[in-house]
Design an enzyme around this catalytic site. Structure first.
Site, PDB file in Angstrom:
ATOM      1  N   SER A  56      32.422  44.886  43.611  1.00  0.00           N
ATOM      2  CA  SER A  56      31.628  45.236  44.773  1.00  0.00           C
ATOM      3  C   SER A  56      30.730  46.445  44.462  1.00  0.00           C
ATOM      4  O   SER A  56      30.047  46.439  43.427  1.00  0.00           O
ATOM      5  CB  SER A  56      32.597  45.520  45.940  1.00  0.00           C
ATOM      6  OG  SER A  56      31.937  45.566  47.160  1.00  0.00           O
TER       7      SER A  56
ATOM      8  N   ASP B  31      31.086  34.081  48.163  1.00  0.00           N
ATOM      9  CA  ASP B  31      31.016  35.520  48.457  1.00  0.00           C
ATOM     10  C   ASP B  31      29.557  35.893  48.712  1.00  0.00           C
ATOM     11  O   ASP B  31      28.672  35.598  47.915  1.00  0.00           O
ATOM     12  CB  ASP B  31      31.589  36.294  47.268  1.00  0.00           C
ATOM     13  CG  ASP B  31      31.642  37.793  47.497  1.00  0.00           C
ATOM     14  OD1 ASP B  31      31.342  38.243  48.619  1.00  0.00           O
ATOM     15  OD2 ASP B  31      31.975  38.512  46.543  1.00  0.00           O
TER      16      ASP B  31
ATOM     17  N   HIS C 179      35.398  37.837  49.287  1.00  0.00           N
ATOM     18  CA  HIS C 179      34.919  38.985  48.512  1.00  0.00           C
ATOM     19  C   HIS C 179      36.061  39.752  47.837  1.00  0.00           C
ATOM     20  O   HIS C 179      35.821  40.552  46.934  1.00  0.00           O
ATOM     21  CB  HIS C 179      34.137  39.924  49.447  1.00  0.00           C
ATOM     22  CG  HIS C 179      33.519  41.099  48.750  1.00  0.00           C
ATOM     23  ND1 HIS C 179      32.691  40.971  47.655  1.00  0.00           N
ATOM     24  CD2 HIS C 179      33.641  42.432  48.975  1.00  0.00           C
ATOM     25  CE1 HIS C 179      32.296  42.178  47.252  1.00  0.00           C
ATOM     26  NE2 HIS C 179      32.879  43.083  48.029  1.00  0.00           N
TER      27      HIS C 179
END
Lengths: 497, 497
Positions: free
Chosen positions: A298, A354, A408
């Protein structure tokens, strides 16, 4: 507020009207939970999910269901080791680091590469698992353990690396929601968060993998939808050419202030100093083959790429690889080109469902380029490197439906890598990784497995009953209290140098 | 749907529009959280809270703030015992059991009575603390420990009682939301929940308190707002006169079915059989003075009163007392009169801000009698017995603002009893009970105390990492697996008889 942010908020709001999802995200750390709609007839949220899925190529099938006898398979595995055997890969290390841009080894995925990708992913996961999210703790925003205990506490000693330095990053007014802040007045730091670590392979691991491997692992944010909004505003220049990267990412990487305790030097300064020290020692003094692998999930994946750029401009002959998980776009085409010219190798692991890897610039780069004019944004965010694309639907253990947080989640990524053979074969039946880990901080596993959702939690939120029968928050061990950055600088491997 | 239910739902809905509070309540077990509004100007929810508070005499001051140096007081107490000394009360036991209807000993509250009230409250609290709420557990709805380990596991051995029997109650179609059900197919019971226990004082405690004390503790529901809706529909007759009690409560107490495993006999049958056995043994065979104390919180308090009625009609010369906490109204005036005539003593502990003791019939008995005609309800729910009224504002440790779950929480009750001297004196500075307990399952403590809210939780939701590195739900100890009701019937004290 940028248009794509509006889109995102809309989606959440529609799924459960009026519920303040931002607050829930904060409360649940890095999880946006959107459960599978229970109703049979598609409601407004499902229809919106479908149409968004179509526009964004999210590959979401809200109606998919699985009917395997998963529980028995799952329970059979309870008495087998979780890790694949560690074979000697000393002859293959340049391939693993992307010397040939991972051509012909990703699809089908070579087992020796799979294991290494998981290893780096576990380093990134460690930055979440050890983070102190407790806003009533005076150490909120720090790592719960000192660097010498981190891997031991998380059961990661099998990876045979030693942490040599923790990295701290600063928050500031322009990113008000990024930092985890303690509610209490007297804290270890008001301005900094633990943002990652530098580690180096032990001698045994070095022999197995063919070179001394320095790892930098960057922590992601706790709430993607927050930095999404904060970070996508503008691009700032990096280096001396036309390269630009997203302002928010660069700001976290570069910020420092004399008034702080942990960020008198920036995250960038801290990492560069440590990497320099390690390279000088292992490569310069001991003459070893040395590689640098930077990883992150991320936001952490974005920081990894910026970090790689800086390292590559400093150490011209050091092999630098980035293995990122669910990372958003970071910079413009010039940034991508410069990374390529400097020989930085990037393996981007992405889950097709995602949405984060499609940000920032989600709407600008895909179908809807006409928004460029409306917003006045003339630049283009772009991805670089090789891609390993995973599909939530490939795993029989994962729920169908819309679950943005679950898609995610790094543990979902690691599960899907573990089961990935090639883009056209089913989930690997010999996958070894513990399936229960997927639900650590989300709700992705099918109910048949009986794994509670978001189960990764402390007993009694860290309170313990003392000898008088009172529930108290124990003092941290002295050696787990964050020390002043300058004090820890020479800890770890420093003593042997 | 009754009018008062509409009122309640309205309130919740207004505070956070669109949020399905029922689902949250279910997820959080027995907690409805309504945080103190953060905004300075009163919003719609605050204004509604104020007007409801006025109508219902809830004594809520949404603007109250506290400025004491609580943290230092709190931390000073960390190294002191949590319990007051246990003095010999053998000469006072009839007073404690309400022989004089607790006249002149409640205000000011006598210290020897305070300690006994807390003791019974802790028995009621034990039924929450040991309950298995995990819907992925095959033992969902049972007690997590067997009856011989219950007090030891909960740190309640200081009360010196022995559990002699667990009580199970049945759920049925008409109360679909009452029972905690396991999601998994193969469970200990599909139809029953653990609803309480019978215990008896040990020899030492018996000498201290002046008689052999049999206790029946009834568990409350996990979600008051749910049974509120389900239970207030109608009154059913009890006994042979005009006495009537609320249908839902009686139904839980009386239901049984041959097709179930744990409720071939009803909760009533189980309790009556066990109490009969204990009375025959201690009173009949050993010739001891024996009392029966029935306790419960919320729904448990209602069941306690119905249970007392049945016991009193059966054992004409047994002193029967009920000490209830936050219990709703149960029956009509004839029910009250019969209890009084049979000599049942009832001490109702109520928090002024708690809405549950005002139910059912909240709107019918208070200001708004005109609703009787609208709803066609000609009966009147009525409270019986003496009342010990507590005030949330009396404690400097508790937050101001609206927190319906916190006001109703049994731990809040126990905290307020511990600090109560009289209705006109401030919170007792020598209060010994651990303040942190208040936040076990709600968010009532001021932030300065740094006690996390809802902290009572298992490490990793009960998953443990096995020798292979896999996270699994351990099998329950064999002796903690609920046994068939008929099998456990002769356990515990049975062996000495």
């Amino acid at each position: 507020m940028a248009l794509s942010t509006v889109r995102h908020n809309h989606f959440l709001a529609t799924h459960e009207p009026g519920l303040n999802r931002f607050n829930m995200v904060r409360a649940q750390h890095h999880h946006v939970l959107l459960d599978h709609p229970k109703t049979k007839t598609p409601n407004r949220a499902t229809r919106l999910a479908e149409s968004l899925s179509h526009v964004l190529h999210l590959h979401i099938d809200p109606t998919s269901h699985k009917n395997l006898d998963l529980l028995s398979v799952h329970e059979e595995k309870h008495s087998t080791p979780t890790m694949s055997p560690r074979e000697n890969i000393s002859q293959k290390w340049r391939e693993i680091q992307g010397y040939h841009n991972w051509e012909d080894i990703l699809d089908p995925l070579q087992p020796w590469l799979r294991r290494e990708i998981v290893k780096y992913g576990e380093f990134a996961q460690a930055t979440y698992d050890a983070f102190d999210y407790d806003s009533f703790s005076e150490y909120c925003g720090s790592c719960r353990y000192n660097q010498n205990k981190l891997f031991e506490k998380l059961g990661l000693t099998r990876n045979s690396y030693t942490v040599t330095r923790y990295i701290y990053a600063m928050s500031h007014i322009e990113l008000p929601r990024w930092l985890e802040r303690s509610h209490v007045a007297d804290t270890w730091s008001k301005d900094s968060n633990w943002i990652g670590f530098v580690a180096v392979s032990d001698d045994d691991e070095t022999r197995r993998i063919g070179r001394r491997d320095i790892v930098v692992a960057w922590r992601g944010t706790v709430a993607p939808c927050e930095w999404y909004e904060d970070f996508q505003r503008k691009l700032d220049p990096i280096g001396h050419g036309d390269a630009k990267v997203e302002h928010g990412f660069l700001s976290i990487y570069k910020s420092k202030s004399e008034t702080t305790r942990y960020n008198k030097s920036s995250a960038s300064d801290q990492v560069m100093k440590e990497v320099t020290k390690l390279v000088n020692f292992y490569k310069g003094k001991k003459g070893e083959e040395v590689s640098l692998t930077i990883t992150g999930h991320s936001l952490g994946g974005a920081l990894a790429l910026i970090n790689a750029y800086e390292v590559a401009t400093t150490f011209l002959d050091l092999p630098v690889s980035v293995i990122s998980f669910g990372a958003p776009r970071v910079g413009n085409i010039a940034f991508k080109d410069e990374l390529h010219q400097m020989g930085v190798k990037l393996l981007r692991v992405v889950v097709k469902q995602d949405w984060v890897p499609k940000m920032p610039g989600l709407l600008f780069n895909e179908k809807l380029k006409m928004f460029d004019e409306i917003t006045g944004l003339e630049w283009v965010y772009t991805h670089v490197g090789a891609e390993l694309a995973l599909d939530v639907h490939s795993s029989p253990y994962l729920k169908g439906g819309m679950n943005l947080s679950g898609f995610h989640s790094l543990e979902t990524y690691l599960h899907l890598i573990d089961g990935y053979l090639s883009h056209e074969t089913p989930f690997r039946s010999e996958a070894r990784r513990d399936i229960a880990l997927v639900n650590k901080s989300c709700d992705m596993l099918v109910d048949e497995l009986r794994i509670p959702h978001c189960w990764y939690q402390l007993a009694n939120k860290g309170l313990v009953c003392n000898a008088h029968g009172r529930w108290v928050k124990p003092k941290r061990d002295n050696d787990d209290i964050p020390s002043h950055a300058s004090e820890v600088f020479n800890a770890g491997l420093g003593v042997v140098m």
